[in-house]
Motif scaffolding. Structure first.
Motif, PDB file in Angstrom:
ATOM      1  N   SER A 174      -2.877  -1.458   0.604  1.00 49.56           N
ATOM      2  CA  SER A 174      -1.849  -0.686   1.322  1.00 49.56           C
ATOM      3  C   SER A 174      -0.566  -0.512   0.505  1.00 49.56           C
ATOM      4  O   SER A 174       0.388   0.085   0.988  1.00 49.56           O
ATOM      5  N   ARG A 175      -0.538  -1.070  -0.708  1.00 47.99           N
ATOM      6  CA  ARG A 175       0.740  -1.078  -1.453  1.00 47.99           C
ATOM      7  C   ARG A 175       1.184   0.293  -1.958  1.00 47.99           C
ATOM      8  O   ARG A 175       2.369   0.561  -2.077  1.00 47.99           O
ATOM      9  N   LEU A 208       5.804   6.614   8.309  1.00 44.05           N
ATOM     10  CA  LEU A 208       4.462   6.020   8.378  1.00 44.05           C
ATOM     11  C   LEU A 208       3.867   6.115   9.780  1.00 44.05           C
ATOM     12  O   LEU A 208       2.656   6.165   9.954  1.00 44.05           O
ATOM     13  N   THR A 211      -1.249  -2.489  11.010  1.00 46.41           N
ATOM     14  CA  THR A 211      -0.172  -1.751  10.319  1.00 46.41           C
ATOM     15  C   THR A 211       0.414  -2.566   9.169  1.00 46.41           C
ATOM     16  O   THR A 211       1.608  -2.587   8.947  1.00 46.41           O
ATOM     17  N   HIS A 261       0.448  -2.013   6.220  1.00 49.59           N
ATOM     18  CA  HIS A 261       1.124  -1.243   5.163  1.00 49.59           C
ATOM     19  C   HIS A 261       2.639  -1.321   5.331  1.00 49.59           C
ATOM     20  O   HIS A 261       3.372  -1.151   4.380  1.00 49.59           O
ATOM     21  N   SER A 272       3.357  -4.338   3.271  1.00 52.04           N
ATOM     22  CA  SER A 272       3.027  -4.137   1.860  1.00 52.04           C
ATOM     23  C   SER A 272       3.901  -3.092   1.193  1.00 52.04           C
ATOM     24  O   SER A 272       4.335  -3.261   0.065  1.00 52.04           O
ATOM     25  N   GLN A 273       4.124  -1.991   1.915  1.00 52.08           N
ATOM     26  CA  GLN A 273       4.775  -0.859   1.257  1.00 52.08           C
ATOM     27  C   GLN A 273       6.278  -1.008   1.121  1.00 52.08           C
ATOM     28  O   GLN A 273       6.880  -0.387   0.251  1.00 52.08           O
TER      29      GLN A 273
END
Ligand code: COA
Length: 383
Positions: free
Chosen positions: A74-75, A105, A124, A126, A129-130
């Motif tokens: 998910s990065r 997102l 969720t 991400h 991660s994001q």
């Protein structure tokens, strides 16, 4: 409700039950789901700790592997998010950028399920991660560099440093920064976590909860102490100025940044780990100047306070800014990094709130005017 029930700032009010974080301020102890922070810092990783917070237990080897793969997959940032970062107004803060990305997102089709009251925000990931990738990319674009794909083989901490500099950090640097993220992942009912839970209690989406929590953390009474510690170090200038600076600051009733804590009345256990890591990193870099400077401020400040019969100890932020500085991270990213780490705790609290929900609806103690008749404008006096 009587006036006796009123507690300004909800101080001391128990607003919900929670199994996530236990803080013993008198003894200087912190536990995530029963595990001492010292053990997690020594043996765990940010990703494993995020699993613990979200799934209420430490993972098996297989569970950890699956979770880590999902987190790392998910990065990467989709082109629209990269565009959003490159076009973000220069005057906007990276905290506002994070809020915008989180809101963006929420629009991805496969995650619309998150809008249901029974949603599982564990999907969720991400968000967690994001956020780090967004911040590293923000910095890269600021420096005129291009987007760099995250690495699957690096920990959350090491990957952030890799993206930031375009160069793989040493294993020690990667581990130290990963531990910094772990130390900031959760801390009970602070303002941002409470904000996330209030929004969750309306059954709003995970995205709205996280975005609101980032907003709460952006205020300087909550986030930013480590940045202000580094500004204080600059303001003091040299070791010879520490004593006169402290005397003047205390005379003017200024707070010494990174010292003291609302909850911990002894040394913040995270500060102990952070101080050790700062020393280790300073030794590796052959530069103990900042570490020794901070220790001198601590020593001299505490001696002054003890003379007044007050015991005030360093909190986690007294040392974290120096660690980040030695890792080459600019100051304006300190609080956004805090948000990226705390998103794990926020999601855990959102899940917990939804499991046994009650809409938050406190009351205000009304201190306004008694009921009075409405006067047409021509009959009102003054002007
Ligand atoms: C966090 C903070 C608001 C807690 O303050 P608090 O609840 O008043 O803490 P205490 O009750 O333990 O303080 C005891 C005394 O020490 C003083 N004190 C506490 N921290 C101090 C600091 N950093 N600098 C100077 N004096 C301080 C308090 O003013 C109080 O004095 P008083 O008895 O004359 O009122 C305060 O320590 C502070 O502002 N610290 C600096 C900012 C910071 O690092 N914040 C990040 C927290 S994670």
């Amino acid at each position: 409700m009587t006036e006796v029930d009123y507690a300004k700032g909800l101080e001391g009010v128990i607003a919900a039950e929670s199994e996530i974080c236990q803080i013993d301020g008198a003894k200087g102890k912190l536990y995530y789901r029963g595990y001492p922070i010292e053990d997690l810092a020594q043996y765990s990783s940010f990703e494993e700790t995020a699993y613990l917070l979200l799934y209420e237990k430490l993972p098996s080897a297989q569970e950890l592997e699956d979770f880590t793969i999902r987190m790392r997959q998910s990065r990467g940032l989709q082109p629209p998010i990269r565009d959003m970062i490159s076009h973000f107004p220069a005057a906007g803060s990276p905290m506002e950028l994070l809020q915008s990305v989180i809101s963006y997102l929420s629009g991805s089709v496969e995650h619309r399920i998150q809008h249901s009251a029974t949603c599982n925000c564990r999907q969720t990931l991400h968000q967690i991660s994001q956020m780090a990738t967004v911040l590293a990319t923000y910095q890269r674009f600021k420096e005129g560099k291009s987007y760099l794909e995250p690495r699957m083989d690096l920990s959350q901490g090491a990957n952030f440093l890799y993206l930031l500099k375009g160069q793989e950090p040493s294993p020690e640097e990667g581990r130290i920064f990963d531990t910094c993220l772990l130390l900031h992942a959760e801390h009970g009912f602070n303002a941002s976590t409470f904000t996330a839970r209030i929004v969750a209690s309306t059954y709003s989406t995970c995205y709205s909860c996280i975005s609101a929590a980032i907003g709460a953390l952006a205020g300087f009474l909550h986030g930013g102490a480590n940045e202000r510690v580094m500004n204080m170090v600059d303001e003091i200038g040299g070791k010879e100025n520490i004593d006169p600076w402290l005397d003047k600051a205390l005379e003017q009733h200024r707070k010494v940044m990174g010292m003291g804590h609302r909850v911990y009345k002894t040394k913040d256990p995270r500060a102990i780990v952070m101080e050790r890591m700062l020393k280790e990193l300073s030794q590796q870099k052959g530069d103990l100047q900042l570490y020794e400077f901070l220790k001198k401020i601590e020593e001299n400040f505490r001696a002054r306070m003890e003379k007044k019969g007050k015991r005030v100890y360093p909190n986690v932020d007294f040392f974290s800014g120096a660690v980040y500085t030695l890792l080459g991270i600019p100051r304006y990213l300190f609080t956004p990094i805090f948000a990226a780490a705390r998103s794990a705790g926020w999601l855990a609290h959102i899940l917990e709130q939804r499991k046994d929900n009650r809409l938050f609806r406190p009351r205000a103690l009304f201190v306004g005017p008694e009921p009075r008749p409405y006067l047409p404008v021509e009959k009102r006096s003054g002007g």
